[in-house]
Motif scaffolding. Structure first.
Motif, PDB file in Angstrom:
ATOM      1  N   UNK A   8     -34.604 103.873 -15.667  1.00  0.00           N
ATOM      2  CA  UNK A   8     -35.358 102.593 -15.919  1.00  0.00           C
ATOM      3  C   UNK A   8     -36.913 103.191 -16.355  1.00  0.00           C
ATOM      4  N   UNK A   9     -38.011 103.834 -15.382  1.00  0.00           N
ATOM      5  CA  UNK A   9     -39.466 103.660 -15.436  1.00  0.00           C
ATOM      6  C   UNK A   9     -39.541 104.544 -17.336  1.00  0.00           C
ATOM      7  N   UNK A  10     -38.639 105.890 -17.114  1.00  0.00           N
ATOM      8  CA  UNK A  10     -39.006 106.440 -18.131  1.00  0.00           C
ATOM      9  C   UNK A  10     -38.591 105.494 -19.301  1.00  0.00           C
ATOM     10  N   UNK A  11     -37.544 104.893 -19.289  1.00  0.00           N
ATOM     11  CA  UNK A  11     -37.662 104.546 -20.450  1.00  0.00           C
ATOM     12  C   UNK A  11     -38.533 103.221 -21.500  1.00  0.00           C
ATOM     13  N   UNK A  12     -39.411 102.713 -19.778  1.00  0.00           N
ATOM     14  CA  UNK A  12     -40.305 101.722 -19.497  1.00  0.00           C
ATOM     15  C   UNK A  12     -41.280 102.647 -20.396  1.00  0.00           C
ATOM     16  N   UNK A  13     -41.826 103.546 -19.584  1.00  0.00           N
ATOM     17  CA  UNK A  13     -42.746 104.241 -20.469  1.00  0.00           C
ATOM     18  C   UNK A  13     -42.558 104.912 -21.575  1.00  0.00           C
ATOM     19  N   UNK A  14     -41.524 105.202 -22.193  1.00  0.00           N
ATOM     20  CA  UNK A  14     -41.730 105.385 -23.177  1.00  0.00           C
ATOM     21  C   UNK A  14     -41.622 104.168 -24.511  1.00  0.00           C
ATOM     22  N   UNK A  15     -40.884 102.983 -24.060  1.00  0.00           N
ATOM     23  CA  UNK A  15     -40.525 101.896 -25.056  1.00  0.00           C
ATOM     24  C   UNK A  15     -42.671 101.837 -24.774  1.00  0.00           C
ATOM     25  N   UNK A  16     -43.329 102.201 -24.587  1.00  0.00           N
ATOM     26  CA  UNK A  16     -45.148 101.094 -23.957  1.00  0.00           C
ATOM     27  C   UNK A  16     -45.306 103.082 -25.086  1.00  0.00           C
ATOM     28  N   UNK A  17     -44.932 103.834 -25.632  1.00  0.00           N
ATOM     29  CA  UNK A  17     -45.588 104.639 -26.497  1.00  0.00           C
ATOM     30  C   UNK A  17     -44.450 104.830 -27.581  1.00  0.00           C
ATOM     31  N   UNK A  18     -44.006 103.971 -27.285  1.00  0.00           N
ATOM     32  CA  UNK A  18     -43.470 103.432 -28.809  1.00  0.00           C
ATOM     33  C   UNK A  18     -44.683 102.374 -29.186  1.00  0.00           C
ATOM     34  N   UNK A  19     -45.149 101.734 -28.592  1.00  0.00           N
ATOM     35  CA  UNK A  19     -45.599 100.643 -28.633  1.00  0.00           C
ATOM     36  C   UNK A  19     -47.029 101.030 -29.003  1.00  0.00           C
ATOM     37  N   UNK A  20     -48.255 102.719 -28.877  1.00  0.00           N
ATOM     38  CA  UNK A  20     -49.044 102.908 -29.162  1.00  0.00           C
ATOM     39  C   UNK A  20     -48.841 103.343 -30.987  1.00  0.00           C
ATOM     40  N   UNK A  21     -48.605 102.485 -31.903  1.00  0.00           N
ATOM     41  CA  UNK A  21     -49.015 103.287 -33.612  1.00  0.00           C
ATOM     42  C   UNK A  21     -49.193 101.683 -33.898  1.00  0.00           C
ATOM     43  N   UNK A  22     -49.149 102.127 -35.257  1.00  0.00           N
ATOM     44  CA  UNK A  22     -49.281 101.123 -36.338  1.00  0.00           C
ATOM     45  C   UNK A  22     -47.821 100.279 -36.295  1.00  0.00           C
ATOM     46  N   UNK A  23     -47.127 100.786 -37.040  1.00  0.00           N
ATOM     47  CA  UNK A  23     -45.838 100.253 -36.845  1.00  0.00           C
ATOM     48  C   UNK A  23     -44.950 101.382 -35.881  1.00  0.00           C
ATOM     49  N   UNK A  24     -43.848 100.632 -34.938  1.00  0.00           N
ATOM     50  CA  UNK A  24     -43.878 101.072 -33.694  1.00  0.00           C
ATOM     51  C   UNK A  24     -41.811 101.094 -34.243  1.00  0.00           C
ATOM     52  N   UNK A  25     -41.753 102.859 -34.189  1.00  0.00           N
ATOM     53  CA  UNK A  25     -40.349 103.627 -34.560  1.00  0.00           C
ATOM     54  C   UNK A  25     -39.749 102.749 -34.558  1.00  0.00           C
ATOM     55  N   UNK A  26     -38.784 102.621 -35.358  1.00  0.00           N
ATOM     56  CA  UNK A  26     -36.999 101.331 -35.624  1.00  0.00           C
ATOM     57  C   UNK A  26     -36.187 102.415 -33.201  1.00  0.00           C
TER      58      UNK A  26
END
Ligand code: HEC
Length: 181
Positions: free
Chosen positions: A161-179
């Protein structure tokens, strides 16, 4: 017993003693215990058992797609503090000990301009492939197992679950977050 006989007996005893000593000396030379080449005992190597024991635990985790649906952005940002000693997250972030990570989700592997990747990661990148959710999940579980010879000196994150949270945060680091998957 006259003096002559005493001498003979003494001589015989002396002779036997010398012989016994000689044999002892010779045999200790022949039979001297050899010191072992390696000190200590050989212990069974159970690293294989340990990793095969860890594997089912990892396999039991929900797929990353399922975990992302309930991931927590704030928790991800907090957990990602583990990465900032080596990685910058902001837009136009610089490479440090690790490459800049802005826009990393779905980015080609080993593609941060000017970063000197390990041979292992270069090799993986040369075969194509991008940091999609599954790849990030696998890499962050155990970087060294996912990229042999990686220079990322980070043990990995056991909690799915911690990995998922981090990856969810990494996804937010973009102009347009990946689907989301
Ligand atoms: C001790 C430093 C260090 C820490 C801590 C660290 N990394 Fe890394 N990271 C690196 C290095 C060095 C590389 C380059 C690896 C290589 O070339 O094999 C890397 C590579 C990566 C890559 C591949 C980037 C690309 O451009 O291909 C990702 C994704 C990544 N790290 C994510 C993370 C995340 C997320 C965390 C925190 C949970 C983290 N790292 C923690 C040093 C670190």
């Amino acid at each position: 017993m006259d003096a002559n006989e005493v001498n003979k007996v003494a001589g015989a005893i002396l002779g036997m003693l010398t012989l016994a000593m000689g044999i002892g000396f010779l045999s200790s030379g022949l039979m001297a215990p050899k010191p072992p080449a390696k000190a200590g005992y050989e212990l069974p190597d159970n690293s294989a058992t340990a990793s095969s024991a860890a594997a089912p635990a990892a396999a039991q985790a929900e797929p990353i797609a399922t975990r992302l649906a309930t991931a927590d952005l704030a928790k991800g940002e907090t957990a990602a503090k583990k990465c900032v000693s080596c990685h910058q997250f902001q837009k136009d972030g610089k490479n440090g000990q690790g490459p800049a990570l802005w826009g990393i989700v779905n980015k080609a592997k080993g593609a941060a301009a000017g970063f000197n990747y390990s041979a292992g990661l270069k090799d993986m990148a040369s075969k194509g492939g991008k940091w999609d959710y599954e790849a990030l999940d696998a890499f962050l579980t155990n970087p060294k197992a996912y990229v042999a010879g990686t220079s990322m000196g980070f043990a990995g994150i056991n909690r799915a679950d911690e990995r998922a949270n981090i990856i969810f945060y990494l996804r937010s680091l973009a102009e347009t977050p990946a689907a989301l998957p």
